[in-house]
Design a protein around this motif. Structure first.
Motif, PDB file in Angstrom:
ATOM      1  N   MET A   1       0.881  -0.942  -0.163  1.00 28.89           N
ATOM      2  CA  MET A   1       0.623  -0.134  -0.161  1.00 28.89           C
ATOM      3  C   MET A   1       0.804   1.116  -0.297  1.00 28.89           C
ATOM      4  O   MET A   1       1.935   1.458   0.743  1.00 28.89           O
ATOM      5  N   ARG A   2       0.799   2.395  -0.710  1.00 28.75           N
ATOM      6  CA  ARG A   2       1.348   3.334  -1.258  1.00 28.75           C
ATOM      7  C   ARG A   2       1.105   4.436  -0.416  1.00 28.75           C
ATOM      8  O   ARG A   2      -0.045   4.878  -0.116  1.00 28.75           O
ATOM      9  N   CYS A   3       1.039   4.403   0.788  1.00 30.45           N
ATOM     10  CA  CYS A   3       0.997   6.447   1.831  1.00 30.45           C
ATOM     11  C   CYS A   3       1.470   7.584   1.180  1.00 30.45           C
ATOM     12  O   CYS A   3       2.501   7.408   1.138  1.00 30.45           O
ATOM     13  N   ALA A   4       0.496   8.561   1.201  1.00 32.20           N
ATOM     14  CA  ALA A   4       0.586   9.776   1.776  1.00 32.20           C
ATOM     15  C   ALA A   4       0.936  10.095   2.680  1.00 32.20           C
ATOM     16  O   ALA A   4       0.044  10.086   3.874  1.00 32.20           O
ATOM     17  N   ILE A   5       1.346  10.668   3.395  1.00 27.46           N
ATOM     18  CA  ILE A   5       1.483  11.143   5.366  1.00 27.46           C
ATOM     19  C   ILE A   5       1.601  12.414   5.267  1.00 27.46           C
ATOM     20  O   ILE A   5       2.137  12.771   5.129  1.00 27.46           O
ATOM     21  N   TYR A   6       0.271  12.976   5.932  1.00 22.82           N
ATOM     22  CA  TYR A   6       0.329  14.153   5.578  1.00 22.82           C
ATOM     23  C   TYR A   6       0.586  14.532   7.511  1.00 22.82           C
ATOM     24  O   TYR A   6      -0.293  14.263   7.742  1.00 22.82           O
ATOM     25  N   ILE A   7       1.606  15.348   7.765  1.00 24.28           N
ATOM     26  CA  ILE A   7       2.091  16.118   9.400  1.00 24.28           C
ATOM     27  C   ILE A   7       2.126  17.659   9.093  1.00 24.28           C
ATOM     28  O   ILE A   7       2.273  18.313   8.015  1.00 24.28           O
ATOM     29  N   ARG A   8       1.432  17.962  10.286  1.00 25.40           N
ATOM     30  CA  ARG A   8       0.903  19.141  10.072  1.00 25.40           C
ATOM     31  C   ARG A   8       1.055  19.789  11.790  1.00 25.40           C
ATOM     32  O   ARG A   8       0.393  18.994  12.549  1.00 25.40           O
TER      33      ARG A   8
ATOM     34  N   LEU B   1      -0.959  17.356  -1.898  1.00 28.69           N
ATOM     35  CA  LEU B   1      -1.475  16.070  -1.781  1.00 28.69           C
ATOM     36  C   LEU B   1      -2.954  15.719  -2.425  1.00 28.69           C
ATOM     37  O   LEU B   1      -2.739  14.734  -2.988  1.00 28.69           O
ATOM     38  N   ILE B   2      -3.312  17.099  -2.818  1.00 28.74           N
ATOM     39  CA  ILE B   2      -5.294  16.663  -3.575  1.00 28.74           C
ATOM     40  C   ILE B   2      -4.672  16.538  -4.397  1.00 28.74           C
ATOM     41  O   ILE B   2      -4.813  16.086  -5.185  1.00 28.74           O
ATOM     42  N   GLN B   3      -3.577  17.454  -5.684  1.00 22.54           N
ATOM     43  CA  GLN B   3      -3.187  17.069  -6.533  1.00 22.54           C
ATOM     44  C   GLN B   3      -2.861  15.926  -6.649  1.00 22.54           C
ATOM     45  O   GLN B   3      -3.268  14.882  -7.925  1.00 22.54           O
ATOM     46  N   ASP B   4      -2.346  15.538  -5.837  1.00 17.82           N
ATOM     47  CA  ASP B   4      -1.904  13.739  -6.327  1.00 17.82           C
ATOM     48  C   ASP B   4      -2.679  12.623  -5.837  1.00 17.82           C
ATOM     49  O   ASP B   4      -2.981  11.614  -6.421  1.00 17.82           O
ATOM     50  N   ALA B   5      -3.269  12.526  -4.977  1.00 15.15           N
ATOM     51  CA  ALA B   5      -4.562  11.938  -4.721  1.00 15.15           C
ATOM     52  C   ALA B   5      -5.648  12.063  -5.936  1.00 15.15           C
ATOM     53  O   ALA B   5      -5.842  10.915  -6.444  1.00 15.15           O
ATOM     54  N   LYS B   6      -5.967  12.808  -6.572  1.00 13.31           N
ATOM     55  CA  LYS B   6      -6.291  13.049  -7.488  1.00 13.31           C
ATOM     56  C   LYS B   6      -5.967  12.712  -9.032  1.00 13.31           C
ATOM     57  O   LYS B   6      -6.415  11.846  -9.797  1.00 13.31           O
ATOM     58  N   ALA B   7      -4.818  12.447  -9.081  1.00 11.13           N
ATOM     59  CA  ALA B   7      -3.355  12.037  -9.857  1.00 11.13           C
ATOM     60  C   ALA B   7      -3.238  10.705  -9.633  1.00 11.13           C
ATOM     61  O   ALA B   7      -2.538   9.281 -10.011  1.00 11.13           O
ATOM     62  N   ARG B   8      -3.709   9.928  -8.528  1.00 10.17           N
ATOM     63  CA  ARG B   8      -3.750   8.568  -7.901  1.00 10.17           C
ATOM     64  C   ARG B   8      -2.540   7.898  -7.526  1.00 10.17           C
ATOM     65  O   ARG B   8      -1.790   6.903  -7.760  1.00 10.17           O
TER      66      ARG B   8
ATOM     67  N   ASP C   1     -14.511  13.817   0.461  1.00 12.76           N
ATOM     68  CA  ASP C   1     -14.823  13.289  -0.860  1.00 12.76           C
ATOM     69  C   ASP C   1     -14.242  13.072  -1.976  1.00 12.76           C
ATOM     70  O   ASP C   1     -14.543  12.468  -2.773  1.00 12.76           O
ATOM     71  N   MET C   2     -12.531  14.450  -2.292  1.00  9.98           N
ATOM     72  CA  MET C   2     -12.727  13.853  -3.099  1.00  9.98           C
ATOM     73  C   MET C   2     -11.093  12.847  -2.802  1.00  9.98           C
ATOM     74  O   MET C   2     -10.702  11.442  -3.980  1.00  9.98           O
ATOM     75  N   ALA C   3     -10.806  12.320  -1.469  1.00 11.08           N
ATOM     76  CA  ALA C   3     -10.381  10.942  -1.387  1.00 11.08           C
ATOM     77  C   ALA C   3     -11.864   9.293  -1.957  1.00 11.08           C
ATOM     78  O   ALA C   3     -11.328   8.888  -2.574  1.00 11.08           O
ATOM     79  N   THR C   4     -12.904   9.372  -1.818  1.00 12.81           N
ATOM     80  CA  THR C   4     -13.158   8.483  -2.054  1.00 12.81           C
ATOM     81  C   THR C   4     -13.983   8.646  -3.055  1.00 12.81           C
ATOM     82  O   THR C   4     -13.942   7.807  -3.910  1.00 12.81           O
TER      83      THR C   4
ATOM     84  N   ILE D   1      -8.278   7.125   3.905  1.00 22.94           N
ATOM     85  CA  ILE D   1      -8.061   7.651   4.911  1.00 22.94           C
ATOM     86  C   ILE D   1      -7.943   6.812   6.165  1.00 22.94           C
ATOM     87  O   ILE D   1      -8.930   6.457   6.873  1.00 22.94           O
ATOM     88  N   VAL D   2      -5.922   7.271   6.446  1.00 22.42           N
ATOM     89  CA  VAL D   2      -6.568   6.666   8.010  1.00 22.42           C
ATOM     90  C   VAL D   2      -6.095   7.471   8.401  1.00 22.42           C
ATOM     91  O   VAL D   2      -5.000   8.382   8.681  1.00 22.42           O
ATOM     92  N   THR D   3      -6.737   7.852  10.324  1.00 26.22           N
ATOM     93  CA  THR D   3      -5.990   8.030  11.394  1.00 26.22           C
ATOM     94  C   THR D   3      -4.705   7.625  12.382  1.00 26.22           C
ATOM     95  O   THR D   3      -5.569   6.830  12.224  1.00 26.22           O
TER      96      THR D   3
END
Length: 163
Positions: free
Chosen positions: A1-8, A59-66, A91-94, A100-102
């Motif tokens: 599973m390829r993961c995008a990790i968002y840290i803020r 992240l959103i642009q990369d998600a849209k590009a899958r 909704d964008m992820a779906t 989406i996992v927390t």
């Protein structure tokens, strides 16, 4: 599973710099336990109430590009502290087949554990609004007393009674 990790984190204060590294370490352990791969880390040092964060937008642009399969965040409030933005991200992820996992285990769309999504989005938005109200009240109180709250007083003022 390829993961995008968002840290803020919200500010660039010294104590929050260690939070960035702590979050990164948590994710490495989480991925190792599952045998998942890091696609990329998306790190923002900015308020979670705005969607204009540079790396969130990437992240959103990369998600849209899958480019990855799942977005990981420590908790939903790291992605957004604004209900509308929370729903837009979900909704964008779906729409793009991205999970989406927390790490707090509140949201996991891969395992269909997202029935409390709206509640968490609401709670984090309310928390953000309460924090903003408290900060504004404290600054207003100091201003009414003639006290300066900041780093360097403006020209013509003395930094007295700061503590």
């Amino acid at each position: 599973m390829r993961c995008a990790i968002y840290i803020r984190v919200s500010t660039d204060k010294e104590e929050q710099k260690s939070s960035l590294e702590n979050q990164r370490s948590l994710f490495y352990q989480y991925l190792e336990d599952r045998g998942w791969d890091v696609f990329d880390f998306y790190v923002d040092v900015e308020s979670g109430t705005t969607g204009r964060r540079e790396n969130l937008q990437r992240l959103i642009q990369d998600a849209k590009a899958r480019k990855f399969d799942v977005i990981l965040a420590k908790e939903l409030s790291r992605l957004a502290r604004n209900g509308g933005l929370s729903y837009q991200i979900r909704d964008m992820a779906t729409d793009n087949g991205i999970g989406i996992v927390t790490l707090d285990n509140a949201i996991n769309t891969i395992e269909r554990k997202n029935d409390m999504f709206g509640l968490y989005a609401w709670i984090y938005e309310q928390e953000s609004q309460r924090t903003s109200t408290r900060i504004k009240a404290a600054l207003s109180s100091k201003a009414k007393k003639g006290e300066f709250k900041g780093s360097v007083p403006p020209y013509g003022y003395k930094a007295a009674n700061l503590f």
